[in-house]
Motif scaffolding. Structure first.
Motif, mmCIF file in Angstrom:
data_model
loop_
_atom_site.group_PDB
_atom_site.id
_atom_site.type_symbol
_atom_site.label_atom_id
_atom_site.label_comp_id
_atom_site.label_asym_id
_atom_site.label_seq_id
_atom_site.Cartn_x
_atom_site.Cartn_y
_atom_site.Cartn_z
ATOM 1 N N LEU A 1 27.332 -18.719 -12.909
ATOM 2 C CA LEU A 1 28.092 -18.754 -11.664
ATOM 3 C C LEU A 1 29.353 -17.893 -11.711
ATOM 4 O O LEU A 1 30.037 -17.759 -10.702
ATOM 5 N N GLY A 2 29.683 -17.342 -12.868
ATOM 6 C CA GLY A 2 30.844 -16.457 -12.977
ATOM 7 C C GLY A 2 32.182 -17.168 -12.867
ATOM 8 O O GLY A 2 33.201 -16.526 -12.610
ATOM 9 N N LEU A 3 32.204 -18.479 -13.070
ATOM 10 C CA LEU A 3 33.444 -19.249 -13.034
ATOM 11 C C LEU A 3 33.957 -19.384 -14.469
ATOM 12 O O LEU A 3 33.476 -20.209 -15.239
ATOM 13 N N THR A 4 34.931 -18.558 -14.815
ATOM 14 C CA THR A 4 35.358 -18.454 -16.213
ATOM 15 C C THR A 4 36.645 -19.216 -16.511
ATOM 16 O O THR A 4 37.218 -19.045 -17.586
ATOM 17 N N GLY A 5 37.105 -20.056 -15.591
ATOM 18 C CA GLY A 5 38.310 -20.843 -15.843
ATOM 19 C C GLY A 5 38.130 -21.794 -17.007
ATOM 20 O O GLY A 5 38.989 -21.890 -17.881
#
Length: 171
Positions: free
Chosen positions: A50-54
């Protein structure tokens, strides 16, 4: 063994070794349909699919808290949760906290109190703090210390982190 058997057997074995599942993840208010290896963790689904790198991959063993997210409003270390277990549940990541250019009160408190140094643990610290405040467990520095103990800061910014959490909690 025939030539067909030589090509089919490895493919069947690969499918057996890597069972895939269809998963619909509800992340930050959106729905995401994914086909994943059944062994993919929530952390890897968030980051790699999902490209959520937090959420950060720190220890990959549930010991550091860098990958903390909220699952149905409760904090979890996403490296220990399978993505397939999250079907029908709400996942909230640090990316969803701010409203446009306006930071979440916990994010603003972290900035005011300089509650980070290298910043690697900060998203997990912030997500844990958001849940801690919602749970009503930010009554004292000792409470914050106890209930944030699953989130490690290798830089040692703990006094500032506690101050930020207490500030955001209104105490």
């Amino acid at each position: 063994m025939s030539r067909t058997d030589e090509t089919v057997r490895p493919a069947l074995q690969a499918a057996w070794d890597r069972p895939e599942v269809d998963v619909t993840l509800r992340v930050n208010g959106g729905r995401h349909r994914l086909r994943l290896d059944a062994r993919v963790t929530l952390l890897d689904a968030l980051r790699d699919h999902l490209g959520l790198t937090g959420a950060k991959k720190g220890c990959d063993q549930g010991a550091c808290g860098a990958c903390t997210v909220l699952l149905d409003g409760k904090r979890v270390v996403s490296c220990l949760v399978l993505a397939a277990q999250c079907e029908g549940r709400e996942v909230t990541t640090v990316e969803a906290l701010s409203q446009g250019d306006e930071p979440h009160p916990v994010q603003a408190a972290f900035a005011r109190h300089d509650a980070f140094q290298c910043g690697y643990c900060t998203p997990g610290q912030i997500m844990s703090a958001v849940a801690l405040i919602a749970e009503g467990r930010a009554g004292s520095d000792e409470d914050v210390k106890e209930f944030m103990s699953g989130n490690l800061c290798r830089c040692g910014a703990y006094p500032n982190i506690r101050a930020a959490v207490r500030d955001a909690a209104g105490g």
